[in-house]
Design an enzyme around this catalytic site. Sequence first.
Site, PDB file in Angstrom:
ATOM      1  N   SER A 287       0.834   2.189   2.674  1.00 24.84           N
ATOM      2  CA  SER A 287       0.672   3.551   2.166  1.00 24.84           C
ATOM      3  C   SER A 287      -0.689   4.146   2.490  1.00 24.84           C
ATOM      4  O   SER A 287      -0.811   5.348   2.694  1.00 24.84           O
ATOM      5  CB  SER A 287       0.908   3.574   0.653  1.00 24.84           C
ATOM      6  OG  SER A 287      -0.007   2.708   0.008  1.00 24.84           O
TER       7      SER A 287
ATOM      8  N   THR B 225       0.758  -0.792  -0.275  1.00 24.40           N
ATOM      9  CA  THR B 225      -0.429  -1.566   0.074  1.00 24.40           C
ATOM     10  C   THR B 225      -1.136  -0.939   1.252  1.00 24.40           C
ATOM     11  O   THR B 225      -0.651   0.031   1.831  1.00 24.40           O
ATOM     12  CB  THR B 225      -0.046  -3.032   0.409  1.00 24.40           C
ATOM     13  OG1 THR B 225      -1.205  -3.826   0.371  1.00 24.40           O
ATOM     14  CG2 THR B 225       0.616  -3.144   1.754  1.00 24.40           C
TER      15      THR B 225
ATOM     16  N   LYS C 240      -1.534 -10.769   0.693  1.00 25.82           N
ATOM     17  CA  LYS C 240      -0.650 -10.203   1.712  1.00 25.82           C
ATOM     18  C   LYS C 240      -1.116 -10.542   3.118  1.00 25.82           C
ATOM     19  O   LYS C 240      -0.644  -9.987   4.091  1.00 25.82           O
ATOM     20  CB  LYS C 240      -0.574  -8.691   1.525  1.00 25.82           C
ATOM     21  CG  LYS C 240      -0.062  -8.302   0.150  1.00 25.82           C
ATOM     22  CD  LYS C 240      -0.223  -6.833  -0.076  1.00 25.82           C
ATOM     23  CE  LYS C 240      -0.028  -6.511  -1.532  1.00 25.82           C
ATOM     24  NZ  LYS C 240      -0.399  -5.142  -1.837  1.00 25.82           N
TER      25      LYS C 240
ATOM     26  N   GLY D 136      -0.493  -9.983   8.362  1.00 28.33           N
ATOM     27  CA  GLY D 136      -0.565  -9.199   7.142  1.00 28.33           C
ATOM     28  C   GLY D 136       0.703  -8.389   7.051  1.00 28.33           C
ATOM     29  O   GLY D 136       1.300  -8.044   8.068  1.00 28.33           O
TER      30      GLY D 136
END
Length: 174
Positions: free
Chosen positions: A126, A2, A35, A47
């Site tokens: 990522s 994410t 998220k 988050g």
Amino acid sequence: MTTICSVRYNGKTAIAGDGQVTLGEKVIAKASAKKIRRIYHNQVVLGFAGGVADAVTLQDMLEGKLETYSGDLRRAAVELAQSWRKDPALAKLQAMLIAFNDKDLLLISGNGEVLEPDENVVAIGSGGNFAQAAAIAMTRHSQGMQADEIAKEAVKIASGIDVFTDDQIVTDEI
């Protein structure tokens, strides 16, 4: 995988995150996961990146620490990081958190780090490096943008580079 990016800019703090959940490196399991969450009487926004079950465990622990320390996010984050690092079961959790309120913007990791960013921008996941670089550039050189616009655009830029980040972006702001 994410991308989550948070920006403090012009008196506001915002966070943006994509919704992609992957299974392994080849399968997109979901494109619209949430998220970003509000905890502790809607006063703290967080988050997460990493394993969802691990992140929810950490979210619950952080909320408990916030209750214990009367909403002092900085103290609660340090206590969470200490517990996370010292407890062998917790040490296996694979997630990172960004948490903020009206006073603090923090990155919390399982290595015991509680970091306040130098440039009021922090990103994880990522595509975090791409989003962070884009957000820093926008805070330095954009005029007229709001914190939520910068955070969202930074994640959108990351989604064009990182295959584990999509453009189903959710934002929140304090």
